[in-house]
Design an enzyme around this catalytic site. Structure first.
Site, PDB file in Angstrom:
ATOM      1  N   ARG B 445      19.988  19.836  50.458  1.00 58.76           N
ATOM      2  CA  ARG B 445      18.568  19.994  51.065  1.00 58.76           C
ATOM      3  C   ARG B 445      17.355  19.779  49.928  1.00 58.76           C
ATOM      4  O   ARG B 445      16.135  19.641  50.520  1.00 58.76           O
ATOM      5  CB  ARG B 445      18.672  21.419  51.154  1.00 58.76           C
ATOM      6  CG  ARG B 445      19.533  21.763  52.539  1.00 58.76           C
ATOM      7  CD  ARG B 445      19.353  23.400  52.486  1.00 58.76           C
ATOM      8  NE  ARG B 445      18.259  23.908  52.693  1.00 58.76           N
ATOM      9  CZ  ARG B 445      17.991  25.264  52.553  1.00 58.76           C
ATOM     10  NH1 ARG B 445      18.678  26.099  51.865  1.00 58.76           N
ATOM     11  NH2 ARG B 445      16.623  25.793  52.224  1.00 58.76           N
ATOM     12  N   ASP B 461      15.641  25.788  58.009  1.00 55.47           N
ATOM     13  CA  ASP B 461      16.752  25.748  58.398  1.00 55.47           C
ATOM     14  C   ASP B 461      16.819  25.820  60.009  1.00 55.47           C
ATOM     15  O   ASP B 461      15.877  26.226  60.662  1.00 55.47           O
ATOM     16  CB  ASP B 461      17.357  27.284  58.157  1.00 55.47           C
ATOM     17  CG  ASP B 461      18.879  27.386  58.554  1.00 55.47           C
ATOM     18  OD1 ASP B 461      19.682  27.293  57.759  1.00 55.47           O
ATOM     19  OD2 ASP B 461      19.274  27.918  59.719  1.00 55.47           O
ATOM     20  N   ASP B 550      18.324  29.768  47.295  1.00 57.76           N
ATOM     21  CA  ASP B 550      16.969  30.213  47.208  1.00 57.76           C
ATOM     22  C   ASP B 550      16.725  30.703  46.169  1.00 57.76           C
ATOM     23  O   ASP B 550      15.440  30.343  45.506  1.00 57.76           O
ATOM     24  CB  ASP B 550      17.238  31.582  48.250  1.00 57.76           C
ATOM     25  CG  ASP B 550      16.918  30.930  49.881  1.00 57.76           C
ATOM     26  OD1 ASP B 550      16.297  29.824  49.970  1.00 57.76           O
ATOM     27  OD2 ASP B 550      17.508  31.463  50.670  1.00 57.76           O
TER      28      ASP B 550
END
Lengths: 658, 640
Positions: B445, B461, B550
């Site tokens: 990502r 997402d 994250d």
């Protein structure tokens, strides 16, 4: 003088009744005085031909008429250049002294012609370029004609080109200069060093401790931090208007990159031509110290390729992105304009470099040396550039500007004193005709309360950097802002901590371009955008008080005091201009003065007020020469503002919606 | 009586006239009497020669020397410069690859940790043949680990001898062509552009992370001493602005006395510190310091402010840990190899510094999120949406429509990280839509895909749900803060006393320190930083514990910016209906085994806790104000 003459002319009429003897006596006396005055007056205004012609005689001499100095064959020769010399070992900085202007004083020895025992001259007296160079120094702020006050001495012995000199005799000539003292604090300029067959990269004339400004140094001869590497001046540069006429330059004008190869000497005059054409020099000369490399960032304007990689030049150049090439071209052109284009530019840059070493705390910054004007204009260097969240424990100082609304003032003081992070309260008493209330009448609050009395009723008093301000955060608040809650103020302080370089305030305003009137307009309506916060209630860093008081551009400060308006807009302009950042409006609060008011606040609806405020924006924009204010569409609310969340768990529950 | 009065006025007039005459005449006479000495400056300067035009140029074209082939030679054989002694041809391709000679015999803890820090860096290689720089650690002599001449020595060519501590090993062999990186080199032995000067490091200097600078405020506190100076005996003295400065003549006669200075054992709180350089003549330094005082007093507040901040930046960026010092040394050498693609000066000298602003990303400062102010540039007005489709993997049609509806959207990239086959049909959008088949790894990502051309990335997402006006508003906010992450949902970290470690929660709190990357705007540079500067171990950690990614991304951005992220409003109903984070809104509600430990592992790897908390949310100016919705630009943000 005119008035007295007239008086004297009328003089005799005043004495009609005197005895004749006295009369004659007085008249004679007056006449003498009158004549004397007229003569004096005439002399004052008469062209001073005597002096002028004298000046003319002093200046306009021929180079051939300079005094001749005979150098005996056995006169002393200086030591060879001392390679270990540095400013702290070979240069006496104490000669330069501490002076408020932070400028070195440069003395130039008078021009002389040196001959040997047989009367044969030691060198050409002076070249055109060296004459220009000394003239440039003499015309500059560095120059002094007092040898006793000088800290840098420039011999008039021309050593620009070693090939035109007799080395030993030139050295002897240097050694007999009146302040030579092993060459300390002496500066020599040389552009073409060495001679066949091995071409040394520094001037071969023995010069002991003298500084050398040389064109063509290599890493082996250059004394870092002591010598100054200078360009080899290109005589072609003189034809500034006709760059395309220079031989070999037409190619440079069209090319993006121009190869500057080492010749017998490292320093090449062609470098100057290449820069002038805005062509990026590809320097292939191992160990060459590029001109002014002590201060100029050559990575931004050139490509240096090691000689053994000459075959890779093509692939190296191809790998440079287009944008970088364009920046390099701009940079090359800028270097030429600022430091290469004339002998004067070269001389002044050399002296500036030496000056920067002697007064390092007043030295010219990297940006000033290297950024082309277009970058200097467009860029902002935020004075508070370090990302830093000041500790909450510091707290803030509230500054209340007041004139005579004591009741309202006391209410504001009482409200503000409830804010946990308040550390001091400062009342700026702007009324000279009335004393502030007695100590016993003031509200009792938990933090120190100081009253500052001002000498004049000026709006700028609210932004003075008072010694009493001990915190970095300042809350400026008007004496009628009674509606702000303690939660709102505490939250505002927390927001300021996250944005210490911005104005963080409650009343938000906007500037707009009025297409009909073709000028800026002030807007206080319900808009979706904000570009200013009013300092009737705003947090900011105390440094901006210093800027407002001492660094406000143009006549804005006086203009504001004279009009008794717009100090807040001026502060918004100042902060936005110096930081390049937008304000932060905190909380939805729109009403500040009274709960009953229907409008945003009473004042805003007044039409003349709006016109005046618009005038201020236009005035300030013209003084700043730009519109620094930044428009944003956001405001800062507590994280959980209006969220479906138990009120009692919120840190700042008491946030008014109007 | 009258005549007396008249006579009096007459005399008065007369004497006044005389006075005038004497005054005016006196001046003129004075000028006549004195020789017509020319004014200083104007006429006593360099003469304007009558025949200046006739002077010859210093260089006549005919006497230009012919080219010769031999380059200038070093005067002494032992001296080196970059071109002569470093072979850059070995560094083609990957840039700087560093091999470290393994230690012989038992090694000290410090030595081991330094080795580990180099081995953990992106420069390291295990093969001496593939390396372009061979690094020889020369540490402390006490442990007897002085190295002998290594095998691939080759007269020291392409070698760097790293001496972190003074009084290291005696020179057991000739350094030859090796570069030396050491603290406080002398002017005589230091070769500029070749050797590297290091700061003097105390034994206890932390390996990584390091203490942040102690500056807590931008401007000096009022009343703080102006100057502190080290004394010979090891203590400190301070001098105040009130101290009278000696005249600048090099010699101060009398001691200023105890009234103006104070003696202290520890480094006092002062604006300036005088560093004596440990020279024998340090005793006399104090008097000279008072001359310095005069210069410092003259300095403008603006300059003091700038210098203070710069010291803190330099400390944080390059000095505060052994790892930073070593990486800075390698970065300096890499810049020499890179030539034109080296860091521009601005990247070295302004936050976040050259170790965090990679020149492999770009050499143009305006490509980075940090320098728009200095460059007078602004971030691009468009963004790329990067939608990650993890299992089970339904094409996020609604989300694509909402994002594509934004006027600022330049393109949509779908990262298909899913076992299911790629759908053949995608919705019609106004902007180009590209599908990338990923490697099923979370770290995909944050790969710097070359297809991403805009400065801004909207990371999403597939299960996220956003409205077009939420996207529009968040992007506008990001443009004001291009170096930060701007997100919708937040996490906050806290110190867990019970476990003696860090923890984090997705519960709504009054403060937050992280935003979820499943719906956040950030600069594309952070993809480069994530992929090319993070130690591989950390990326592996993220792949193994997806919720950790994250936290990791927030760590990186916070470590670079030293600022908290920014939260913008998000429709709260959907927040509960469709959780943004994969596997639940946060680790607390659906605990996953590695997640709680993730933040502690990261804090250990970073050497400190970079996260910072914020207590604000940026809302539209009229957000939820009691005013007609017709006036509001982002009215759909307020829909319940």
């Amino acid at each position: 003088m005119c008035a007295s003459v007239k008086y004297n002319i009328r003089g005799p009429a005043l004495i009609p009744r005197m005895k004749t003897k006295h009369r004659i006596y007085y008249i004679t006396l007056f006449s003498i005085v009158l004549l004397g005055l007229i003569a004096t007056g005439m002399f004052q205004f008469w062209p001073h031909s005597i002096e002028s012609s004298n000046d003319w005689n002093v200046e306009k001499r021929s180079v051939r008429d300079v005094p001749v100095v005979r150098l005996p064959a056995d006169s002393p020769i200086p030591e060879r250049g001392d390679l270990s010399c540095r400013m702290h070992t070979c240069f006496d900085v104490y000669r330069c002294g501490f002076n408020p202007k932070n400028k070195i004083k440069v003395y130039i020895y008078a021009l002389k012609k040196y001959v040997d025992d047989f009367g044969v001259s030691v060198s050409n007296t002076i070249s055109r370029e060296y004459n220009e160079l000394l003239m440039a120094i003499s015309d500059s702020d560095y120059y002094t004609d007092d040898i006793n006050r000088a800290c840098l001495f420039v011999p008039s012995i021309d050593v620009l080109n070693q090939n035109t000199l007799r080395i030993k005799e030139t050295a002897q000539a240097l050694a007999q200069l009146s302040r030579w003292d092993r060459g300390s604090n002496h500066l020599l300029f040389n552009m073409l060093p060495g001679g066949p067959p091995d071409y040394n990269t520094a001037l071969d004339v023995p010069r002991d401790r003298a500084l050398l400004a040389g064109g063509g140094f290599s890493t082996w001869t250059y004394r870092q931090g002591y010598d100054v590497s200078i360009p080899v001046y290109s005589p072609l540069s003189a034809e500034v208007d006709l760059p395309e006429k220079g031989p070999g330059r037409s190619f440079a004008l069209e090319a993006t990159f121009c190869v500057v190869l080492r010749g017998a000497r490292l320093g090449q005059a062609v470098l100057s031509d290449v820069l002038q054409a805005g062509c990026v020099p590809v320097v292939i000369a191992d160990s060459y110290i590029l001109p002014f490399s002590e201060v100029l960032d050559w990575k931004r304007a050139s490509v240096v390729v090691p000689e053994e990689k000459m075959s890779d030049v093509y692939s190296i150049l191809q790998s440079i992105p287009q944008r970088q090439i364009e920046e390099m071209q701009r940079q090359a052109r800028w270097f030429w304009e600022a430091y290469f284009q004339s002998i004067k530019a070269i001389a002044l840059a050399t002296l500036q470099i030496i000056n920067d070493r002697i007064y390092p705390y007043a030295a010219i910054s990297y940006e000033e040396w290297n950024d082309p004007p277009v970058v200097k204009w467009g860029s902002v260097s935020n004075p508070l550039f370090l990302p830093l969240i000041p500790p909450q424990s510091q707290g803030f100082t509230a500054i209340v500007l007041t004139y005579d609304r004591v009741e309202s003032l006391f209410r504001v003081i009482t409200e503000v004193s409830k804010v946990p992070s308040l550390s001091k309260l400062l009342v700026v008493w702007n009324n000279q005709n009335k004393n502030p209330p007695e100590d016993s009448l003031w509200p009792k609050i938990r933090v120190p309360l100081k009253v500052v009395r001002t000498a004049e009723n000026k709006l700028s008093n609210r932004f003075f950097p008072y010694d009493e301000i001990e915190t970095e955060a300042v809350l400026a608040i008007d004496d009628d802002i009674i509606m702000l809650t303690s939660d709102e103020l505490q939250f505002g302080y927390e927001v300021w901590r996250e944005f210490p370089d911005r104005l963080v305030g409650y009343p938000g305003r906007l500037h707009l371009w009025d297409h009909e009137m073709n000028k800026w307009k002030y807007e206080s309506e319900w808009t979706n955008e904000v570009s200013m916060v009013l300092t009737g209630a705003a947090f900011y860093h105390k440094y901006f008080n210093y800027l407002y008081t001492y660094k406000m551009p143009g006549d804005i400060k006086n203009w504001v005091d004279a009009h008794m308006n717009c100090e807040d807009i001026a502060m918004n302009f100042l902060v936005a201009n110096v930081t390049g950042k937008a304000v932060i409006k905190v909380t939805p609060r729109k009403k500040f003065k009274c709960p009953e008011c229907t409008a945003i606040d009473g004042l805003s609806l007044d039409q003349t007020h709006m016109v005046e405020r618009s005038e201020c924006i236009n005035k300030f924009a013209s003084v700043f020469g730009t519109m620094p204010l930044k428009v944003v569409e956001h405001r800062a609310d507590p994280v959980l503002y209006k969220d479906d969340f138990p009120e009692k768990l919120k840190s700042f529950p008491n946030i008014g919606s109007l | 009586m009258q005549s007396w009065r008249r006579r009096k006025s007459l005399w008065l007039a007369l004497s006044a006239s005389w006075l005038l005459l004497v005054l005016l005449g006196g001046f003129s006479l004075l000028r006549l009497a004195l020789p017509p000495r020319p004014q200083p400056g104007a006429s006593q300067g360099w003469p304007r020669w009558l025949d200046a035009e006739l002077l010859q140029s210093f260089s006549q074209p005919r006497e230009l020397p012919e080219d010769t082939a031999s380059p200038p030679q070093a005067p002494h054989g032992g001296s080196c410069n970059w071109e002569a002694c470093f072979d850059t041809s070995k560094c083609r391709g990957d840039g700087l690859k560093v091999f470290v000679y393994p230690a012989v015999g038992p090694i000290s803890e410090t030595h081991r940790r330094i080795l580990a820090s180099i081995e953990g860096s992106r420069f390291h290689t295990f093969s001496p043949a593939g390396a372009c720089l061979l690094l020889l650690l020369s540490l402390d002599a006490q442990t007897g680990e002085c190295s002998s001449m290594p095998l691939q020595w080759n007269r020291g060519r392409n070698h760097l001898v790293l001496r972190l501590y003074p009084a290291a090993c005696p020179r057991t062999f000739q350094l030859g062509q090796a570069m030396v990186a050491e603290a406080s080199p002398t002017v005589d032995s230091f070769r500029p552009g070749f050797d590297v000067a290091l700061p003097f490091l105390p034994e206890a200097h932390p390996l990584r992370g390091g203490a942040p600078g102690q500056l807590r405020q931008h401007s000096p506190q009022p009343g703080v001493a102006l100057l502190a100076l080290e004394e010979e005996r090891g203590g400190w003295r301070t001098a105040d602005t009130g101290s009278s400065a000696c005249p600048w003549d090099g010699r101060c006669e009398q001691d200023p006395g105890p009234g103006q200075t104070q003696h202290q054992e520890t480094l006092p709180n002062a604006t300036f510190c005088l560093i004596s350089g440990h020279r024998p003549e340090a005793a006399s330094r104090f008097l000279q310091a008072l001359q310095v005082l005069a210069a410092l007093q003259e300095m403008s507040p603006a300059r003091v402010l700038a210098l203070r901040q710069q010291t803190q930046f330099l400390w944080d960026a390059y000095f505060s840990s052994v790892e930073k010092v070593i990486h800075t040394t390698l970065e300096v050498i890499q810049d020499r190899i890179f030539g034109t693609s080296a860091h521009p000066s601005l990247l070295w000298n302004s936050p976040p510094g050259a170790l965090l602003a990679l020149s492999t990303f770009s050499t143009s400062p305006q490509d980075f999120p940090f320098y728009h102010l200095q460059q007078g540039s602004r971030p691009e007005g468009r963004f790329s949406a990067l939608i990650w489709v993890a299992p089970p993997g339904q094409p996020p049609l609604k989300l694509i429509q909402a994002v594509a509806g934004s006027q600022h959207c330049a393109q949509i990239l779908v990262l298909w990280s899913n076992e299911r086959p790629l759908p053949s049909r995608w919705p019609e959008t106004a902007v180009p839509l590209t599908v990338i088949d990923g490697h099923r790894k979370v770290s995909d990502r944050f790969y710097p895909y070359s297809t991403i051309r805009t400065d801004a990335i909207l990371s999403l997402d597939a299960r996220s749900s956003l409205s077009t006006s939420e996207v529009d508003f968040a992007f506008l906010v990001w443009q004001s803060f291009p170096e930060r992450m701007v997100g919708f949902l937040t996490l906050s970290h806290f110190w867990d006393e019970a476990h003696g470690g860090w923890g984090y929660t997705a519960e709504r709190t009054n403060e937050f320190s992280m935003v979820l990357t499943t719906a956040a705007f950030y600069h594309r540079y952070y993809h480069t930083l994530f992929t090319h500067s993070l130690p591989k171990a950390l990326r592996t950690l993220a792949d193994e514990a997806p919720t950790c990614v994250d936290v990791l991304m927030n760590f990186i951005v916070a470590a670079v910016t030293k600022l908290p992220p920014i939260k913008v409003p998000y429709g709260k109903q959907r927040q509960e209906a469709a959780p943004l984070a994969p596997g639940g809104p946060g680790p607390r509600s659906k605990p996953q085994a590695p997640a709680p430990d993730c933040i502690n592992q990261l804090a250990a790897a970073f050497g400190h806790m970079p996260l910072l908390s914020s207590c604000l949310r940026l809302d539209p100016v009229l957000f939820k104000d009691p005013v007609s919705v017709q006036r509001k630009k982002y009215r759909s943000l307020e829909k319940p």
